[in-house]
Write a protein that holds these residues in place. Structure first.
Motif, PDB file in Angstrom:
ATOM      1  N   THR A   1      -6.625 -64.789 -12.572  1.00 48.93           N
ATOM      2  CA  THR A   1      -7.503 -65.625 -11.745  1.00 48.93           C
ATOM      3  C   THR A   1      -8.727 -66.064 -12.535  1.00 48.93           C
ATOM      4  N   GLU A   2      -9.333 -65.135 -13.277  1.00 50.35           N
ATOM      5  CA  GLU A   2     -10.483 -65.517 -14.116  1.00 50.35           C
ATOM      6  C   GLU A   2     -10.091 -66.603 -15.106  1.00 50.35           C
TER       7      GLU A   2
ATOM      8  N   PHE B   1     -19.750 -68.449 -13.920  1.00 47.10           N
ATOM      9  CA  PHE B   1     -21.055 -68.517 -13.282  1.00 47.10           C
ATOM     10  C   PHE B   1     -21.038 -69.578 -12.178  1.00 47.10           C
ATOM     11  N   ALA B   2     -20.416 -70.714 -12.444  1.00 44.58           N
ATOM     12  CA  ALA B   2     -20.304 -71.768 -11.422  1.00 44.58           C
ATOM     13  C   ALA B   2     -19.500 -71.255 -10.226  1.00 44.58           C
ATOM     14  N   HIS B   3     -18.459 -70.475 -10.502  1.00 48.76           N
ATOM     15  CA  HIS B   3     -17.674 -69.873  -9.421  1.00 48.76           C
ATOM     16  C   HIS B   3     -18.555 -68.930  -8.594  1.00 48.76           C
ATOM     17  N   TYR B   4     -19.362 -68.127  -9.272  1.00 51.04           N
ATOM     18  CA  TYR B   4     -20.288 -67.209  -8.595  1.00 51.04           C
ATOM     19  C   TYR B   4     -21.248 -67.991  -7.685  1.00 51.04           C
ATOM     20  N   ILE B   5     -21.815 -69.068  -8.205  1.00 50.94           N
ATOM     21  CA  ILE B   5     -22.751 -69.890  -7.413  1.00 50.94           C
ATOM     22  C   ILE B   5     -22.035 -70.489  -6.208  1.00 50.94           C
ATOM     23  N   LYS B   6     -20.831 -70.998  -6.431  1.00 53.51           N
ATOM     24  CA  LYS B   6     -20.065 -71.573  -5.322  1.00 53.51           C
ATOM     25  C   LYS B   6     -19.787 -70.502  -4.264  1.00 53.51           C
ATOM     26  N   LEU B   7     -19.392 -69.333  -4.713  1.00 53.19           N
ATOM     27  CA  LEU B   7     -19.103 -68.250  -3.777  1.00 53.19           C
ATOM     28  C   LEU B   7     -20.372 -67.804  -3.048  1.00 53.19           C
ATOM     29  N   ALA B   8     -21.490 -67.835  -3.740  1.00 48.75           N
ATOM     30  CA  ALA B   8     -22.761 -67.421  -3.133  1.00 48.75           C
ATOM     31  C   ALA B   8     -23.080 -68.266  -1.904  1.00 48.75           C
ATOM     32  N   HIS B   9     -22.617 -69.504  -1.906  1.00 55.12           N
ATOM     33  CA  HIS B   9     -22.867 -70.383  -0.764  1.00 55.12           C
ATOM     34  C   HIS B   9     -21.890 -70.155   0.386  1.00 55.12           C
ATOM     35  N   SER B  10     -20.772 -69.469   0.104  1.00 52.95           N
ATOM     36  CA  SER B  10     -19.767 -69.327   1.151  1.00 52.95           C
ATOM     37  C   SER B  10     -19.465 -67.884   1.557  1.00 52.95           C
ATOM     38  N   SER B  11     -19.792 -66.910   0.721  1.00 52.61           N
ATOM     39  CA  SER B  11     -19.442 -65.526   1.035  1.00 52.61           C
ATOM     40  C   SER B  11     -20.654 -64.623   0.917  1.00 52.61           C
ATOM     41  N   MET B  12     -21.354 -64.470   2.003  1.00 50.94           N
ATOM     42  CA  MET B  12     -22.552 -63.631   1.994  1.00 50.94           C
ATOM     43  C   MET B  12     -22.203 -62.156   1.812  1.00 50.94           C
ATOM     44  N   GLU B  13     -20.975 -61.775   2.130  1.00 49.62           N
ATOM     45  CA  GLU B  13     -20.566 -60.372   1.989  1.00 49.62           C
ATOM     46  C   GLU B  13     -20.700 -59.904   0.539  1.00 49.62           C
TER      47      GLU B  13
ATOM     48  N   PHE C   1      -9.545 -74.392 -15.131  1.00 51.21           N
ATOM     49  CA  PHE C   1      -9.600 -75.528 -14.218  1.00 51.21           C
ATOM     50  C   PHE C   1     -10.959 -75.734 -13.558  1.00 51.21           C
ATOM     51  N   GLY C   2     -11.818 -74.740 -13.642  1.00 53.70           N
ATOM     52  CA  GLY C   2     -13.107 -74.809 -12.967  1.00 53.70           C
ATOM     53  C   GLY C   2     -12.988 -74.295 -11.545  1.00 53.70           C
ATOM     54  N   PRO C   3     -14.111 -73.871 -10.956  1.00 53.24           N
ATOM     55  CA  PRO C   3     -14.063 -73.254  -9.628  1.00 53.24           C
ATOM     56  C   PRO C   3     -13.647 -74.208  -8.509  1.00 53.24           C
ATOM     57  N   ASP C   4     -13.824 -75.517  -8.699  1.00 55.56           N
ATOM     58  CA  ASP C   4     -13.467 -76.456  -7.632  1.00 55.56           C
ATOM     59  C   ASP C   4     -11.980 -76.774  -7.599  1.00 55.56           C
ATOM     60  N   LYS C   5     -11.302 -76.703  -8.746  1.00 55.16           N
ATOM     61  CA  LYS C   5      -9.889 -77.089  -8.801  1.00 55.16           C
ATOM     62  C   LYS C   5      -8.929 -75.915  -8.854  1.00 55.16           C
ATOM     63  N   ALA C   6      -9.412 -74.738  -9.225  1.00 54.21           N
ATOM     64  CA  ALA C   6      -8.535 -73.572  -9.330  1.00 54.21           C
ATOM     65  C   ALA C   6      -8.004 -73.182  -7.955  1.00 54.21           C
ATOM     66  N   ASN C   7      -6.743 -72.743  -7.919  1.00 54.15           N
ATOM     67  CA  ASN C   7      -6.171 -72.288  -6.649  1.00 54.15           C
ATOM     68  C   ASN C   7      -5.147 -71.179  -6.885  1.00 54.15           C
ATOM     69  N   ILE C   8      -4.673 -70.600  -5.807  1.00 49.53           N
ATOM     70  CA  ILE C   8      -3.725 -69.479  -5.913  1.00 49.53           C
ATOM     71  C   ILE C   8      -2.414 -69.925  -6.550  1.00 49.53           C
ATOM     72  N   SER C   9      -1.986 -71.140  -6.306  1.00 50.50           N
ATOM     73  CA  SER C   9      -0.747 -71.626  -6.928  1.00 50.50           C
ATOM     74  C   SER C   9      -0.863 -71.615  -8.443  1.00 50.50           C
ATOM     75  N   ASP C  10      -2.035 -71.977  -8.954  1.00 48.59           N
ATOM     76  CA  ASP C  10      -2.252 -71.941 -10.410  1.00 48.59           C
ATOM     77  C   ASP C  10      -2.175 -70.514 -10.937  1.00 48.59           C
ATOM     78  N   VAL C  11      -2.725 -69.567 -10.167  1.00 48.38           N
ATOM     79  CA  VAL C  11      -2.684 -68.154 -10.565  1.00 48.38           C
ATOM     80  C   VAL C  11      -1.230 -67.681 -10.593  1.00 48.38           C
ATOM     81  N   ALA C  12      -0.486 -67.975  -9.527  1.00 44.21           N
ATOM     82  CA  ALA C  12       0.918 -67.570  -9.455  1.00 44.21           C
ATOM     83  C   ALA C  12       1.719 -68.182 -10.601  1.00 44.21           C
ATOM     84  N   LYS C  13       1.484 -69.456 -10.859  1.00 45.67           N
ATOM     85  CA  LYS C  13       2.201 -70.145 -11.941  1.00 45.67           C
ATOM     86  C   LYS C  13       1.885 -69.503 -13.296  1.00 45.67           C
ATOM     87  N   SER C  14       0.627 -69.152 -13.523  1.00 45.02           N
ATOM     88  CA  SER C  14       0.265 -68.548 -14.809  1.00 45.02           C
ATOM     89  C   SER C  14       0.914 -67.170 -14.997  1.00 45.02           C
TER      90      SER C  14
END
Length: 193
Positions: free
Chosen positions: A15-16, A105-117, A22-35
């Motif tokens: 996943t990392e 880091f961009a992924h962390y920032i993106k997550l910071a806006h959506s996952s307060m947990e 692909f960057g945090p905006d384009k990465a998805n689970i299908s890409d992880v599974a494919k890799s």
């Protein structure tokens, strides 16, 4: 890859890499599974959806980023010096990660806006580390405070401005960090409260 060799760590590593590629905006689970050359469903056996996987990869990345804090906490030095090093490290870790690992880091920032947990866990961990040093300082007779939990939270909040990306390009950043940390240390050392 067969099912037996698939585990959470392998999925997090992949996943990392997918986020970096692909960057945090384009990465998805299908890409992880494919890799990993597994089905999409194989990932769901370990993580209940994209949010759970993204949270897990961010928590692990943050744990590695914050690993040096434990070394600082275990160093044999007076609490005031230890707290200075800890707060300086808090400020620099995020800035350096933005430079050295920009996609994560961009992924962390993106997550910071959506996952307060995840963010609340990081904040709580930081406050707990600060409180540990403050309690050490009280025991050493260096710090004077009656409420180490509240003071630790205040110290965290006062320095958290330096972990925000907007502060990274400030030419006076280092001077500002020193100034704020020294002010906080002076307050903690004031026995006339």
């Amino acid at each position: 890859m067969d099912k037996i060799s698939l585990d959470k760590e392998i999925i997090l590593d992949a996943t990392e890499e997918v986020i970096r590629r692909f960057g945090p905006d384009k990465a998805n689970i299908s890409d992880v599974a494919k890799s990993l050359k597994v089905s999409h469903a194989a990932i769901y056996r370990y993580y209940n959806g994209k949010t759970a996987l993204w949270n897990a990869v961010t928590e692990r990345w943050l744990a590695r980023l914050h690993a040096p804090y434990n070394h600082i906490l275990n160093e044999d030095m007076p609490a005031d010096v230890k707290l200075y090093h800890l707060l300086e490290n808090f400020a620099e870790a995020k800035r350096l990660s933005a430079i050295n690992d920009p996609e994560m880091f961009a992924h962390y920032i993106k997550l910071a806006h959506s996952s307060m947990e995840v963010i609340e866990k990081v904040k709580e961990d930081g406050i707990n580390k600060i409180e540990k040093v403050i309690r050490q300082g009280i025991a050493e007779g260096i710090f004077f405070t009656e409420s180490s939990p509240q003071v630790a939270k205040s110290v965290y909040l006062a320095t958290s401005v330096f972990i925000h990306p907007d502060s990274f390009a400030d030419p006076d950043r280092k001077k500002n960090i020193d100034s704020v940390v020294n002010l906080l240390l002076s307050g903690l050392k004031n026995s006339n409260k």
